[in-house]
Design a protein around this motif. Structure first.
Motif, short mmCIF file in Angstrom:
data_model
loop_
_atom_site.label_atom_id
_atom_site.label_comp_id
_atom_site.label_asym_id
_atom_site.label_seq_id
_atom_site.Cartn_x
_atom_site.Cartn_y
_atom_site.Cartn_z
N SER A 1 0.87 -1.33 -0.11
CA SER A 1 0.16 0.00 -0.09
C SER A 1 0.90 1.32 0.08
CB SER A 1 -0.83 -0.07 1.21
OG SER A 1 -0.16 0.10 2.57
N TRP A 2 1.89 1.13 0.63
CA TRP A 2 2.83 2.45 0.63
C TRP A 2 3.67 2.42 -0.58
CZ3 TRP A 2 3.36 6.31 3.75
CH2 TRP A 2 2.85 6.24 5.08
N LEU A 3 3.85 1.47 -1.16
CA LEU A 3 4.40 1.82 -2.43
C LEU A 3 3.54 2.05 -3.83
CD1 LEU A 3 6.53 -1.53 -2.75
CD2 LEU A 3 7.49 0.76 -2.64
N ASN A 4 2.40 1.66 -3.56
CA ASN A 4 1.26 2.11 -4.41
C ASN A 4 0.91 3.62 -4.25
OD1 ASN A 4 0.88 -0.25 -5.63
ND2 ASN A 4 -0.38 -1.02 -4.03
N MET A 5 0.93 4.03 -2.84
CA MET A 5 0.70 5.51 -2.60
C MET A 5 1.82 6.20 -3.10
SD MET A 5 -0.67 7.01 0.74
CE MET A 5 0.73 6.76 1.84
N LEU A 6 3.02 5.97 -2.98
CA LEU A 6 4.09 6.92 -3.57
C LEU A 6 4.13 6.86 -4.92
CD1 LEU A 6 6.99 5.51 -0.85
CD2 LEU A 6 5.90 7.58 -0.97
N GLN A 7 3.91 5.75 -5.45
CA GLN A 7 3.94 5.95 -7.14
C GLN A 7 2.63 6.66 -7.54
OE1 GLN A 7 3.24 1.92 -8.35
NE2 GLN A 7 5.29 0.99 -7.83
N LYS A 8 1.87 6.81 -6.94
CA LYS A 8 0.47 7.83 -7.29
C LYS A 8 0.93 9.16 -7.01
CE LYS A 8 -3.34 4.43 -6.62
NZ LYS A 8 -4.35 4.14 -5.79
#
Length: 326
Positions: free
Chosen positions: A248-255
């Motif tokens: 979830s953290w990686l997805n949020m950072l990518q967004k």
């Protein structure tokens, strides 16, 4: 000193929040005297001759730190978990083989030292070496979690045994009248045999309870990771939570990174368009904007903009002219 510790005056051993009864050759814990000092939260009973703590020991619910090291304690009270405020527990060098299931209530426990105890193999795997501070912290965490997992199973088995006993007693109720009549008819022999049945039932129940406790104490071996290499349910759940959190953290950072890049490009394009429109298409707007700028900066801005305009026009003219004229 006497077994009851009559010569040890607890009042003389209390200082602020600490009660130090170490090296007193105590055979029993003066629980009532200690409980009379309501401010005591640290209790040191190390290096004595204690074999048990007594049934009343769990009334010391204010204890935060408890040192029972270097004694001969074989069993802790079953309701030891009532000491819910306990954070530091030292049981080094005693005679403990297992821990009571009420340890599940010690949710604030952060330190547990069980080094030097003849623990059963299952509990030895759960507790670990306890050689460093980190090991003792892990031991406290593991023991509390394992007891919390085992307690519902033990309660279910106890309730199942109680229901079986009730059914057996209900089945045997109609036959008691016949047995009493036959005893009256045939003499006291059968009656004497039946009088021993309740005692046999109690003995069987004790054996079943002890067997259940032994089985339950050995069940956590597979939970800790021994046997076929299977991991415990708690470890799997924690790993899944960690993986989901990291994803979830990686997805949020990518967004966030993608959105910032898009906004940056849009702002660059808008600024270029505005500069082109103001400087070449409508210079009146630039003149009006200069009125809001302080006078000491106006000349510098005008010279820079004129130079920039000349360079851009020269570059455009060179780009538009054919190569033959060059």
């Amino acid at each position: 000193m006497s077994k009851n510790g009559d010569k040890v005056k607890v009042k003389d051993r209390v200082q602020d929040e600490t009660c130090d009864l170490s090296l007193s050759e105590l055979g029993e814990v003066p629980v009532k005297e200690i409980a009379s000092f309501k401010r005591v939260t640290v209790l040191d009973l190390s290096s004595n001759r204690l074999t048990t703590l007594g049934r009343q020991f769990p009334i010391l619910t204010r204890l935060v730190r408890l040192d029972l090291s270097k004694n001969q304690i074989r069993n802790l009270p079953e309701d030891f978990g009532l000491l819910e405020n306990l954070r530091h527990l030292d049981l080094y060098n005693n005679c403990l083989e297992h821990l009571p299931l009420s340890f599940a209530q010690l949710r604030r426990l952060r330190y547990l030292d069980l080094k030097g105890n003849p623990l059963k193999p299952a509990w030895a795997k759960i507790v670990g070496p306890c050689s460093t501070l980190k090991d003792c912290q892990e031991a406290a965490k593991n023991c509390v979690s394992v007891c919390a997992n085992l307690k519902p199973e033990f309660e279910r088995e106890r309730l199942a045994q109680a229901s079986q006993e009730r059914e057996q007693s209900a089945d045997q109720m109609p036959g008691r009248g016949d047995g009493s009549n036959s005893a009256q008819a045939n003499g006291a022999g059968p009656g004497a045999k039946k009088s021993t049945k309740p005692n046999n039932k109690k003995a069987k129940l004790k054996k079943l309870a002890e067997a259940a406790e032994n089985d339950l104490t050995f069940k956590p071996v597979n939970a800790v990771g021994e046997g076929n290499g299977a991991k415990s349910v708690n470890q799997r759940i924690n790993q899944r939570k960690k993986s989901t959190n990291s994803n979830s953290w990686l997805n949020m950072l990518q967004k966030v990174a993608l959105s910032t890049l898009v906004t940056f490009l849009v702002l660059v394009v808008v600024n270029i368009v505005l500069i082109y429109m103001i400087m070449f298409k409508s210079p009146e707007i630039s003149g009006k904007l200069l009125e809001y700028i302080p006078h000491q900066y106006q000349d510098w801005i005008l010279t820079k903009t004129d130079l920039f305009r000349l360079r851009v026009t020269d570059w455009i003219s060179e780009f538009r002219t054919p190569p033959e004229e060059h």
